[in-house]
Write a protein that holds these residues in place. Structure first.
Motif, PDB file in Angstrom:
ATOM      1  N   TYR A  75      34.398  40.746  41.825  1.00 27.42           N
ATOM      2  CA  TYR A  75      35.814  41.075  41.992  1.00 27.42           C
ATOM      3  C   TYR A  75      36.708  40.137  41.192  1.00 27.42           C
ATOM      4  N   PHE A  76      36.524  38.837  41.383  1.00 29.25           N
ATOM      5  CA  PHE A  76      37.387  37.866  40.701  1.00 29.25           C
ATOM      6  C   PHE A  76      37.122  37.827  39.200  1.00 29.25           C
ATOM      7  N   LEU A  77      35.873  38.008  38.811  1.00 32.77           N
ATOM      8  CA  LEU A  77      35.560  38.047  37.380  1.00 32.77           C
ATOM      9  C   LEU A  77      36.198  39.262  36.717  1.00 32.77           C
ATOM     10  N   SER A  78      36.145  40.403  37.389  1.00 35.30           N
ATOM     11  CA  SER A  78      36.738  41.622  36.831  1.00 35.30           C
ATOM     12  C   SER A  78      38.247  41.491  36.709  1.00 35.30           C
ATOM     13  N   SER A 197      44.129  45.855  43.015  1.00 31.69           N
ATOM     14  CA  SER A 197      44.622  44.595  42.461  1.00 31.69           C
ATOM     15  C   SER A 197      45.044  44.717  41.008  1.00 31.69           C
ATOM     16  N   VAL A 198      44.353  45.543  40.249  1.00 32.73           N
ATOM     17  CA  VAL A 198      44.613  45.606  38.809  1.00 32.73           C
ATOM     18  C   VAL A 198      46.008  46.158  38.522  1.00 32.73           C
ATOM     19  N   GLU A 199      46.518  47.029  39.391  1.00 36.41           N
ATOM     20  CA  GLU A 199      47.865  47.555  39.187  1.00 36.41           C
ATOM     21  C   GLU A 199      48.898  46.450  39.343  1.00 36.41           C
ATOM     22  N   PHE A 200      48.688  45.590  40.331  1.00 33.76           N
ATOM     23  CA  PHE A 200      49.628  44.499  40.545  1.00 33.76           C
ATOM     24  C   PHE A 200      49.572  43.493  39.403  1.00 33.76           C
TER      25      PHE A 200
END
Length: 210
Positions: A75-78, A197-200
């Motif tokens: 998750y954090f790496l992505s 998360s990616v949208e934020f």
């Protein structure tokens, strides 16, 4: 097989080309609803294959601490990779980036539903049914994972060429998470959290540039 190997990547390439030709972006709500319907249908079709071929894709089970650590690492790496991609490589006029970002509460509700639908459908189709089906017909597990990741990455071409190797690498990571945990819920949760998360992250980058 035809949908996953041919149709989905072809549609992604066609959509990328059409977005560049349009003088204005299509309504986001329409895009969200169409994507939700398409992903749901794809997931249902995968369920039929799962039932017909008795693949027995496992959804639920105990998630160990090591699985939790590995899932959080992905998750954090992505997020880190996506942040670098958006900051240094993604063009400001990228049609997909502008099209996908919600603007009001109603769009955020649909976006949330789309994130959830994409997570369970794509993990079920690619990590669950597709690889299990290939193994069921005699393909080595590693080759099945490679083929699945390839199809998955090319179906995300709307995000650009650089997104293909990035998506390919994380598809393999999600595949291993499923094999490591033994339950599809593990990659579904990580995928869903990443989608949210990616949208934020994109929103934060846009505000910083403004």
């Amino acid at each position: 097989m035809i949908l996953v190997v041919i149709v989905m990547p072809w549609m992604s390439f066609q959509t990328r080309g059409l977005l560049k030709e349009l003088e204005f972006n299509p309504p986001r709500k329409t895009i969200y609803i169409q994507s939700i319907v398409m992903l749901t249908v794809l997931g249902v079709l995968a369920g039929i294959v799962d039932w017909h071929e008795v693949l027995l894709v496992s959804w639920f089970g105990k998630i160990s601490f090591s699985v939790l650590v590995y899932g959080l690492s992905i998750y954090f790496l992505s997020l880190g990779v996506n942040l670098l991609h958006g900051k240094y490589f993604q063009k400001e006029d990228d049609p997909e980036a502008e099209m996908i970002m919600p603007a009001d509460k109603k769009e955020y509700a649909l976006w949330f539903l789309l994130c959830f639908t994409a997570a369970w459908s794509e993990e079920y189709v690619y990590r669950g049914v597709f690889t299990s089906l290939m193994e069921h017909f005699g393909m080595f597990p590693f080759l099945a994972a490679i083929l699945s990741a390839t199809c998955f990455s090319f179906s995300h071409f709307t995000q650009g060429w650089l997104a293909i190797p990035i998506t390919f690498a994380f598809a393999l990571a999600f595949q291993y998470l499923y094999k490591f945990s033994g339950v599809l819920l593990a990659p579904v949760i990580v995928h869903f959290l990443y989608n949210l998360s990616v949208e934020f992250l994109k929103r934060k980058l846009v505000r910083k540039e403004e």
